[in-house]
Every structure is written in structure tokens, then in C-alpha cells.
Enzyme design. Structure first.
Site, PDB file in Angstrom:
ATOM      1  N   ASP A 173      -6.235 -10.102 -20.270  1.00 22.53           N
ATOM      2  CA  ASP A 173      -7.427 -10.024 -21.114  1.00 22.53           C
ATOM      3  C   ASP A 173      -7.575  -8.777 -21.984  1.00 22.53           C
ATOM      4  O   ASP A 173      -7.748  -8.865 -23.182  1.00 22.53           O
ATOM      5  CB  ASP A 173      -8.677 -10.155 -20.232  1.00 22.53           C
ATOM      6  CG  ASP A 173      -8.620 -11.367 -19.312  1.00 22.53           C
ATOM      7  OD1 ASP A 173      -7.607 -12.078 -19.318  1.00 22.53           O
ATOM      8  OD2 ASP A 173      -9.592 -11.604 -18.594  1.00 22.53           O
TER       9      ASP A 173
ATOM     10  N   GLU B 226      -6.375  -7.975  -6.329  1.00 21.50           N
ATOM     11  CA  GLU B 226      -6.062  -8.577  -7.633  1.00 21.50           C
ATOM     12  C   GLU B 226      -5.029  -7.696  -8.347  1.00 21.50           C
ATOM     13  O   GLU B 226      -4.072  -8.190  -8.920  1.00 21.50           O
ATOM     14  CB  GLU B 226      -7.372  -8.645  -8.409  1.00 21.50           C
ATOM     15  CG  GLU B 226      -7.321  -9.414  -9.697  1.00 21.50           C
ATOM     16  CD  GLU B 226      -8.674  -9.368 -10.424  1.00 21.50           C
ATOM     17  OE1 GLU B 226      -9.588  -8.646  -9.952  1.00 21.50           O
ATOM     18  OE2 GLU B 226      -8.796 -10.033 -11.461  1.00 21.50           O
TER      19      GLU B 226
HETATM   20  C1  2M8 Z   1      -8.965 -12.825 -15.310  1.00 29.82           C
HETATM   21  O1  2M8 Z   1      -9.630 -13.435 -16.386  1.00 29.82           O
HETATM   22  C2  2M8 Z   1     -10.966 -13.950 -16.347  1.00 29.82           C
HETATM   23  C3  2M8 Z   1     -11.223 -14.672 -17.665  1.00 29.82           C
HETATM   24  O2  2M8 Z   1     -10.346 -15.744 -17.803  1.00 29.82           O
HETATM   25  C4  2M8 Z   1     -12.041 -12.913 -16.165  1.00 29.82           C
HETATM   26  O3  2M8 Z   1     -11.774 -11.705 -16.204  1.00 29.82           O
HETATM   27  O4  2M8 Z   1     -13.200 -13.322 -15.986  1.00 29.82           O
HETATM   28  C5  2M8 Z   1      -7.503 -12.611 -15.748  1.00 29.82           C
HETATM   29  O5  2M8 Z   1      -6.842 -11.751 -14.873  1.00 29.82           O
HETATM   30  C6  2M8 Z   1      -6.777 -13.950 -15.801  1.00 29.82           C
HETATM   31  O6  2M8 Z   1      -5.412 -13.779 -16.072  1.00 29.82           O
HETATM   32  C7  2M8 Z   1      -6.931 -14.721 -14.496  1.00 29.82           C
HETATM   33  O7  2M8 Z   1      -6.369 -16.006 -14.648  1.00 29.82           O
HETATM   34  C8  2M8 Z   1      -8.402 -14.837 -14.079  1.00 29.82           C
HETATM   35  C9  2M8 Z   1      -8.574 -15.423 -12.680  1.00 29.82           C
HETATM   36  O8  2M8 Z   1      -7.766 -14.742 -11.756  1.00 29.82           O
HETATM   37  O9  2M8 Z   1      -9.034 -13.559 -14.107  1.00 29.82           O
END
Ligand code: 2M8
Length: 440
Positions: free
Chosen positions: A177, A413
Site C-alpha cells: 500500500d 504481519e
Molecule cells: C493490507 O492492506 C489493506 C488494504 O487492502 C489495509 O491496510 O487495510 C496490505 O498489507 C495488503 O497487502 C493485504 O492484503 C491486506 C490484508 O492482509 O492488508
């Protein structure tokens, strides 16, 4: 510190705990829905313990597939309200007949790792044999049709130039992101005064705001969603009116190799698309190789609104090691760079993992999400791809390093790469899934 067998047992327990019926939450509190590339990776982890559940994970994702073939980046669990932007904010089914009304989904996509996951699940199922292998064989034809529609969508809508580089409309589509890859691209996004107000949920879960995107970044993320809504989620209109439009060299490399995997599945199933898929793999491989910076050898994204390459040193630069196709000398050079003090050989790293931005780069921020921390899922994925390319030694040391970082048992994460401190969410599903595939 957990030893591998106990770590794997705990990983399986964490994934089960994150299960919400047929889908797995990407993380228990921070991401209480199903994310696209998370689901593919989670399915690989699940396959080690339960092949039918792994297949069900992907079926749940496929249920959200759009009429266009797009696999959306989020499939929402209707019983969950703890994430923003949720389905009401996206309002996809309200604005286009292309989106399903049930399940509700977001209106963008993520890197196409799914065919790779399906191929890997097949290997695991065949190794189990018996009922697991049989289940996979019965399930595969339906999954193949879904994947083929997805790949056709990407070729048709995301490579309109036909140059073998996928186009993205939002940093979220890259999955990375707030990577510095997107800084110059976001710099031209002007947030409209009519951006509807909102309350973030992520910073309520991750209390240390320095680990998440900042408020100005979030405004831009939300503003782009409004732009998609204004365009009725129509791909051509989004492109025409885009404020953010860039190639994604990492997703393109993933797509090259995913087309190869899908071609193998086509052959296995006796489907006619084998040659077409191999040609697509070659096109995207060439696209990635053509995006290399002559000096560093790293592949770069191109801001499509200015035509300028984005000169950063991020993990995405190693895309040619994912796509393959480098000659021996160039491949050796890029592997050496990966092991050099700019990357895994940096003297301050407790584990030789791949930080998301080089610690030697001025863009490196050690705690800031995709701007520097090490992501277990990326270390594992890169090791998997290196192995596929035959770079066995580098793959093996990356696997060992990834596992050493994960051995705190938090399934974070991401990690502070210079201290090994867990950051972001704990019990993140894809970190647990990566662990299972690393250990088992
Ligand atoms: C993160 O992205 C989401 C938006 O899609 C967020 O920050 O709310 C990123 O690390 C993305 O790559 C990942 O798929 C998602 C869920 O783990 O989180």
C-alpha cells in the site's frame, strides 16, 4: 523461541482461529474479512493440514468474482463490521451490474498469485495422496475456469497497451500500500473537498500510528475510491479519468509465472488454452525484463501519467527473479545484489531477510508498514519463487531466515528488520500460512 514442529502446530491453530466459515479473516481484528492474495497464500498453508478446507477457501474468494472476471481484493464477511472502508463505502453492487450483490466485495484487485497457489496446493494434495488428492482432482476443473476468467480480465483490462506490464489504479492493488514505489504517483492525487468524512478503524487496532499509513495517505486512498464510484467501476472510465495510474512490475512478474502455472494446469486438464497461457507468460516476462534499470538491475514501475520510471530500491525491484527470463550473468548479478549489504547482507539485520525497502536507501523507514519492515509472507514467497527458478541456495537461506524471524511465535504481519520486533497485527493468517509451508 518456538522450534519448528511446535511453531507449525501453533500456526495451524492460529489459522483455524481466524476461520469464519469457509473464509479465513486476513487477521483477527485488523482485517476481519477475506483478502484476495492473502486467501491464496492462506489456502497453501491450509492444504498442509486440510486440503478440502484449502479448496473451500478459494471457492469463497471465487464467489466474489465479478462478471468481468476480476477477483476483488476483499470479499466481505456479512457478519463483520470492524473494517473501514467496508462494503457500504465501496457500494460496488449498487453502482455496477458487474459486481455480485452477494457476497459483497471491494471494487479493485490484488496481485494474481492464485494460479500459483492452486498449483502448489496440487503438489501438497498429491503428496498426501488418497482422499486429499482425489478431492483436489475433482475440484480443479471448476477452479481452472475461475482462474482463466481472472487471467483474461487482467490481459484485457489491465494491459490495454499489450506491453506485458499490468496497470493498477490504486496502491492497494499492489498489496504494498504505502511503498515508496507509489510516492510520486500519489503526489499528484488531489483530494476533493467533497471526500465524505470517515473514521479509520486500523489505527484503533494498531495503536502505534507510525506502523500504519499516515492521515494524508489515507485521504488519498479513500479519495481514489470515490473516483472509482464516480466512474461506476468501469475500467475504461477509470483509466480515462485517472489521477493515479501506474504499472506494477511486481504484479506483472507474478502474472508471468502465474500464467505458466495455469498453462501447466491446462495441460493436466486437457484444456485448449495451454499455448495461449504460455504466450502470456512470455509477454509478461518480457515486460518485466524491459522495465529493468540498467545500472542496478532492479525492475522499476512506470508512472503512466508522466511516463517516468519510479527510481526506488524496494523488494519489488527483484521482480525479474520472480518472472525468470534473465540470462545467467544478469541473474547472478541480481542474486548478488539481493545478498549484498544493501539487502539481506546488511550488517544490522539480525536475520538475513528481505526488507521491503533497502535499509541503505533514503526511503527506508524501519517501522512504517511497506516502507521498510520485513514481511514474512514476502520472504516466503520470494524463497518459493527463487526455488522455482533453480536458485536453490539463496532460496534455502531465505527460508531459514524467514523461519528464524517467525520463531517468536507471534505470526506478526511484519517485523522491524533491524531488531526483529513484531509489528502490525499479530496472528496474521498469511504469516501463519507461510510458516506451515516453510516447516512442513
Ligand atoms: C493490507 O492492506 C489493506 C488494504 O487492502 C489495509 O491496510 O487495510 C496490505 O498489507 C495488503 O497487502 C493485504 O492484503 C491486506 C490484508 O492482509 O492488508
Amino acid at each position: 523461541m518456538w522450534r519448528p514442529p511446535e511453531l507449525a502446530a501453533r500456526a495451524a491453530y492460529v489459522i483455524r482461529g481466524n476461520s469464519a466459515g469457509a473464509m479465513t479473516r486476513a487477521a483477527p481484528d485488523l482485517y476481519p474479512h477475506q483478502w484476495s492474495w492473502d486467501a491464496a497464500f492462506v489456502a497453501v498453508g491450509l492444504a498442509h493440514v486440510d486440503v478440502p478446507r484449502a479448496c473451500a477457501e478459494l471457492d469463497s474468494l471465487f464467489a466474489g468474482q465479478w462478471r468481468t472476471g476480476m477477483i476483488p481484493h476483499i470479499v466481505f464477511d456479512p457478519s463483520e463490521e470492524g473494517y473501514f472502508p467496508g462494503p457500504d463505502r465501496w457500494a460496488c453492487a449498487e453502482l455496477t451490474d458487474d459486481a455480485p450483490s452477494s457476497p459483497r466485495t471491494s471494487g479493485i484487485c490484488q496481485p494474481p498469485v492464485h494460479a500459483l497457489a492452486v498449483e502448489r496446493i496440487g503438489e501438497i494434495a498429491e503428496a498426501h495422496g488418497g482422499a486429499a488428492a482425489e478431492h483436489y482432482r475433482d475440484w480443479l476443473p471448476g477452479a481452472y475456469d475461475r482462474l482463466l476468467a481472472w487471467h483474461h480480465y487482467l490481459i484485457r483490462e489491465r494491459d490495454p497497451r499489450g506491453d506485458g506490464l499490468l496497470t493498477i489504479y490504486h496502491g492497494w492493488e499492489s498489496g504494498m500500500d504505502n511503498s515508496p514505489r507509489w510516492d510520486p504517483v500519489y503526489a499528484r492525487v488531489v483530494v476533493g473537498a467533497d471526500l465524505p468524512s470517515y473514521t479509520r478503524r486500523d489505527t484503533a487496532v494498531v495503536a502505534d500510528a507510525s506502523q500504519r499509513p499516515d492521515p494524508a495517505e489515507y485521504d488519498r486512498y479513500l479519495w481514489l475510491v470515490e473516483r472509482f464510484k464516480q466512474a461506476g467501476y468501469d475500467a475504461a472510465r477509470i483509466r480515462r479519468n485517472a489521477e493515479f495510474l501506474t504499472t506494477d512490475v511486481f504484479a506483472s512478474a507474478v502474472f508471468a509465472v502465474a500464467n505458466e502455472a495455469l498453462a501447466h494446469l491446462a495441460r493436466r486438464l486437457g484444456r485448449p488454452e495451454h499455448d495461449e497461457l504460455l504466450a502470456a507468460a512470455e509477454l509478461f516476462r518480457r515486460g518485466v525484463l524491459g522495465a529493468r534499470d540498467v545500472r542496478s538491475g532492479l525492475a522499476l514501475d512506470t508512472d503512466l501519467l508522466t511516463g517516468a520510471p519510479v527510481r526506488v530500491e524496494t523488494i519489488a525491484g527483484f521482480a525479474p527473479l520472480v518472472s525468470g527470463g534473465l540470462d545467467t550473468g544478469a541473474e547472478r548479478g541480481l542474486l548478488e545484489l539481493l545478498r549484498s549489504p544493501r539487502w539481506t547482507g546488511h550488517p544490522d539485520l539480525p536475520h538475513p531477510v528481505v526488507p521491503t525497502t533497502s535499509p541503505a536507501s533514503p526511503d527506508f523507514r524501519r517501522r512504517a508498514y511497506w516502507r521498510g519492515p520485513s514481511w514474512p509472507v514476502m520472504n516466503w514467497f520470494l524463497a518459493w519463487m527463487l526455488n522455482r527458478r533453480g536458485a536453490k541456495d539463496t532460496a534455502a537461506s531465505l527460508r531459514t531466515a524467514a523461519l528464524a524471524e517467525l520463531s517468536d511465535g507471534s505470526f506478526a504481519e511484519y517485523y522491524e528488520p533491524l531488531t526483529g520486533e513484531p509489528l502490525g497485527s499479530v496472528d496474521q493468517s498469511w504469516s501463519a500460512a507461510a510458516t506451515l509451508d516453510l516447516v512442513l
